[in-house]
Design a protein around this motif. Structure first.
Motif, PDB file in Angstrom:
ATOM      1  N   MET A 231       0.287  -1.413  -0.366  1.00  0.00           N
ATOM      2  CA  MET A 231       0.115  -0.125  -0.386  1.00  0.00           C
ATOM      3  C   MET A 231       1.086   1.052   0.221  1.00  0.00           C
ATOM      4  O   MET A 231       1.576   1.188   0.773  1.00  0.00           O
ATOM      5  CB  MET A 231      -0.969  -0.299   1.199  1.00  0.00           C
ATOM      6  CG  MET A 231      -2.186   0.903   1.552  1.00  0.00           C
ATOM      7  SD  MET A 231      -3.485   1.138   2.328  1.00  0.00           S
ATOM      8  CE  MET A 231      -2.801  -0.815   3.454  1.00  0.00           C
ATOM      9  N   GLN A 232       0.576   1.953  -0.438  1.00  0.00           N
ATOM     10  CA  GLN A 232       0.661   3.442  -0.794  1.00  0.00           C
ATOM     11  C   GLN A 232       1.248   3.616   0.888  1.00  0.00           C
ATOM     12  O   GLN A 232       0.824   4.117   0.981  1.00  0.00           O
ATOM     13  CB  GLN A 232       0.343   4.388  -1.484  1.00  0.00           C
ATOM     14  CG  GLN A 232       0.917   4.413  -3.065  1.00  0.00           C
ATOM     15  CD  GLN A 232       0.746   5.782  -4.570  1.00  0.00           C
ATOM     16  OE1 GLN A 232      -0.461   5.023  -4.046  1.00  0.00           O
ATOM     17  NE2 GLN A 232       1.245   5.926  -4.581  1.00  0.00           N
ATOM     18  N   GLY A 233       1.835   4.839   0.967  1.00  0.00           N
ATOM     19  CA  GLY A 233       2.325   5.515   2.370  1.00  0.00           C
ATOM     20  C   GLY A 233       0.757   6.354   2.504  1.00  0.00           C
ATOM     21  O   GLY A 233       0.366   6.630   3.626  1.00  0.00           O
ATOM     22  N   TRP A 234       1.087   7.759   1.584  1.00  0.00           N
ATOM     23  CA  TRP A 234       0.049   8.769   1.669  1.00  0.00           C
ATOM     24  C   TRP A 234      -1.529   7.713   2.383  1.00  0.00           C
ATOM     25  O   TRP A 234      -2.846   8.103   2.888  1.00  0.00           O
ATOM     26  CB  TRP A 234      -0.269   9.636   0.916  1.00  0.00           C
ATOM     27  CG  TRP A 234      -0.606   8.820  -0.583  1.00  0.00           C
ATOM     28  CD1 TRP A 234       0.397   8.570  -1.532  1.00  0.00           C
ATOM     29  CD2 TRP A 234      -1.324   9.105  -0.947  1.00  0.00           C
ATOM     30  NE1 TRP A 234      -0.225   7.879  -2.955  1.00  0.00           N
ATOM     31  CE2 TRP A 234      -1.815   8.536  -2.023  1.00  0.00           C
ATOM     32  CE3 TRP A 234      -3.168   9.097  -0.663  1.00  0.00           C
ATOM     33  CZ2 TRP A 234      -2.969   8.033  -3.400  1.00  0.00           C
ATOM     34  CZ3 TRP A 234      -4.276   9.219  -1.657  1.00  0.00           C
ATOM     35  CH2 TRP A 234      -4.222   8.808  -2.605  1.00  0.00           C
ATOM     36  N   LEU A 235      -2.063   6.972   1.713  1.00  0.00           N
ATOM     37  CA  LEU A 235      -3.244   6.478   1.709  1.00  0.00           C
ATOM     38  C   LEU A 235      -3.168   5.595   2.491  1.00  0.00           C
ATOM     39  O   LEU A 235      -4.254   4.878   3.687  1.00  0.00           O
ATOM     40  CB  LEU A 235      -3.130   5.000   0.822  1.00  0.00           C
ATOM     41  CG  LEU A 235      -4.638   4.821   0.110  1.00  0.00           C
ATOM     42  CD1 LEU A 235      -5.330   6.071  -0.587  1.00  0.00           C
ATOM     43  CD2 LEU A 235      -4.730   3.508  -0.827  1.00  0.00           C
ATOM     44  N   GLU A 236      -1.833   5.103   3.081  1.00  0.00           N
ATOM     45  CA  GLU A 236      -2.154   4.594   4.107  1.00  0.00           C
ATOM     46  C   GLU A 236      -2.409   5.238   5.107  1.00  0.00           C
ATOM     47  O   GLU A 236      -3.184   5.539   6.840  1.00  0.00           O
ATOM     48  CB  GLU A 236      -0.428   3.658   4.810  1.00  0.00           C
ATOM     49  CG  GLU A 236      -0.824   2.639   5.982  1.00  0.00           C
ATOM     50  CD  GLU A 236       0.226   1.453   5.992  1.00  0.00           C
ATOM     51  OE1 GLU A 236       1.004   1.735   5.513  1.00  0.00           O
ATOM     52  OE2 GLU A 236       0.233   1.060   7.945  1.00  0.00           O
ATOM     53  N   VAL A 237      -1.915   6.575   5.199  1.00  0.00           N
ATOM     54  CA  VAL A 237      -1.954   7.703   6.588  1.00  0.00           C
ATOM     55  C   VAL A 237      -3.290   7.914   6.642  1.00  0.00           C
ATOM     56  O   VAL A 237      -4.000   8.158   7.854  1.00  0.00           O
ATOM     57  CB  VAL A 237      -1.483   9.072   6.097  1.00  0.00           C
ATOM     58  CG1 VAL A 237      -1.832  10.033   6.766  1.00  0.00           C
ATOM     59  CG2 VAL A 237       0.749   8.356   6.192  1.00  0.00           C
ATOM     60  N   VAL A 238      -4.110   8.738   5.040  1.00  0.00           N
ATOM     61  CA  VAL A 238      -5.360   8.977   4.658  1.00  0.00           C
ATOM     62  C   VAL A 238      -5.734   7.399   5.918  1.00  0.00           C
ATOM     63  O   VAL A 238      -7.583   7.581   6.822  1.00  0.00           O
ATOM     64  CB  VAL A 238      -5.777   8.669   3.782  1.00  0.00           C
ATOM     65  CG1 VAL A 238      -7.528   8.292   3.551  1.00  0.00           C
ATOM     66  CG2 VAL A 238      -5.412   9.893   3.070  1.00  0.00           C
ATOM     67  N   LEU A 239      -5.820   6.283   5.765  1.00  0.00           N
ATOM     68  CA  LEU A 239      -7.155   5.037   6.295  1.00  0.00           C
ATOM     69  C   LEU A 239      -6.768   4.658   8.241  1.00  0.00           C
ATOM     70  O   LEU A 239      -8.104   5.522   8.463  1.00  0.00           O
ATOM     71  CB  LEU A 239      -6.073   3.961   5.684  1.00  0.00           C
ATOM     72  CG  LEU A 239      -7.725   2.586   5.705  1.00  0.00           C
ATOM     73  CD1 LEU A 239      -8.576   3.350   4.530  1.00  0.00           C
ATOM     74  CD2 LEU A 239      -6.856   1.488   5.306  1.00  0.00           C
ATOM     75  N   ARG A 240      -5.341   5.376   8.149  1.00  0.00           N
ATOM     76  CA  ARG A 240      -4.966   5.444   9.380  1.00  0.00           C
ATOM     77  C   ARG A 240      -5.914   6.420   9.985  1.00  0.00           C
ATOM     78  O   ARG A 240      -6.648   6.650  11.370  1.00  0.00           O
ATOM     79  CB  ARG A 240      -4.124   5.221   9.914  1.00  0.00           C
ATOM     80  CG  ARG A 240      -2.911   3.579   9.651  1.00  0.00           C
ATOM     81  CD  ARG A 240      -1.385   3.998  10.461  1.00  0.00           C
ATOM     82  NE  ARG A 240      -0.388   2.567   9.765  1.00  0.00           N
ATOM     83  CZ  ARG A 240      -0.262   2.370  10.874  1.00  0.00           C
ATOM     84  NH1 ARG A 240       0.865   3.324  11.344  1.00  0.00           N
ATOM     85  NH2 ARG A 240       1.061   1.332  10.779  1.00  0.00           N
TER      86      ARG A 240
END
Lengths: 285, 68
Positions: A1-10
């Motif tokens: 998973m891309q980093g920014w996407l994970e930040v959004v999700l978290r």
């Protein structure tokens, strides 16, 4: 998973958790929260913040931390409701700092409270003169609760042995020029009554910003147009004046009649009306 | 104004008082206050009944002023 996407999700998950936690925690204003609750709140916030952007930290860690930091304070809060001992341990107890009008310096020292701070807190409670204070407690939240000496307290109707008309909460029946049907029903009124009352005042419904019905069924309004004068309800003073007048009339009849039987009757009725007058005086004025 | 008409006027005012007290007794949400209004209303009603009797006597004495 891309980093920014994970930040959004978290972050989204963290926000949902935060919302959920703040809803389940008790309704207390920030001022009532004890130091312990305050700090655990901050820790939970920090965990959520770190958990949402610190991608190197495995997701399980912040979740575990969150569980511990929310379950234990919550459990302690629950236990402190059940048990007095736990309550005084977790929340602490208020410490009296002024008793019988005397400042307890030892307690102040123990709480590391300076005289300046004490004076500041007293001033916040409108006690500028320490001599006016009978009793003061330093609460666990850091607030000072102050009991003024009786002679320094404002006068209440009870002190004056005055009878006052009891009141209940008013109902707001007009808001922004719109009739609120539910409060109107709670007040035991209907739209027809409201229209009639508005006509009496001479106000159009569109011009009413707020209208309230008090517990005596009287309507008071505030208009959008502040230049217009609204008559205050006259029913109560008018009724009292009429009772007074009738009572005076009866006394007059008693004086002016020559018929002894009628005289007695009039005097008796005048006394009755006087009784009514005394009964309703505090309600009508 | 004759005595009879004065008394009649008083009766009319008292009836007004009774009606107002009654409506306050209904409108007031506080039970204690409502009870006071109700009692006052009853007392006023008794006074009205007795005064009306007196009006009858007065009309008997001054039949030329009968009626309102």
């Amino acid at each position: 998973m891309q980093g920014w996407l994970e930040v959004v999700l978290r972050s989204v998950v963290a926000i949902i958790i935060l919302l959920f936690l703040s809803r389940t925690f008790i309704r207390k204003s920030m001022a009532q929260v004890t130091y312990f609750e305050f700090v655990s709140g901050i820790v939970i916030g920090a965990i959520l913040a770190i958990g949402s952007i610190h991608l190197q930290v495995p997701i399980a860690y912040p979740i575990m931390g969150l569980i511990v930091w929310s379950v234990i304070p919550y459990a302690l809060g629950w236990l402190s409701i059940k048990s007095e001992t736990i309550r005084s341990f977790v929340q602490g107890k208020g410490v009296p700092v002024i008793k019988d009008g005397k400042i307890l310096e030892d307690n102040l020292k123990k709480e590391r409270y300076s005289s300046d701070e004490l004076l500041k807190q007293l001033r916040a409670k409108n006690a500028f003169q320490v001599a006016d204070v009978e009793f003061a407690v330093l609460e666990t939240s850091g607030d000072l609760s102050v009991l003024m000496k009786k002679e320094a307290q404002p006068v209440t109707p009870k002190d004056m042995k005055l009878k006052v008309a009891p009141i209940k909460e008013p109902e707001t029946v007009i808001m922004d020029g719109k009739i609120m049907d539910e409060p109107l029903a709670t007040a035991g009124k209907n739209r027809r009554w409201l229209e009639m009352e508005l006509e009496k005042i001479g106000a159009a419904i569109e011009n009413v910003y707020l209208g309230q019905v008090d517990s005596y069924g009287q309507l008071t309004v505030d208009l959008f147009d502040d230049k217009l004068k609204v008559p205050s309800p006259q029913e109560k003073p008018l009724l009292y004046a009429t009772i007074k007048k009738c009572q005076a009339d009866l006394e007059l009849f008693a004086l002016s009649t020559n018929n002894p039987q009628a005289k007695q009757m009039y005097t008796q009725k005048a006394a009755k009306m006087k009784e009514v007058m005394n009964k309703v005086e505090h309600l009508l004025q | 104004m004759t005595v009879a008409s004065q008394v009649k006027q008083c009766v009319a005012s008292l009836k007004n008082v009774e009606a107002s007290l009654n409506s306050f007794a209904i409108d007031t949400k506080d039970e204690q206050a409502s009870e006071i209004f109700r009692e006052s209303c009853q007392i006023t009603r008794q006074v009205i009944t007795d005064l009306e009797k007196r009006v009858g006597e007065l009309e008997f004495q001054e039949p030329q002023y009968k009626g309102f």
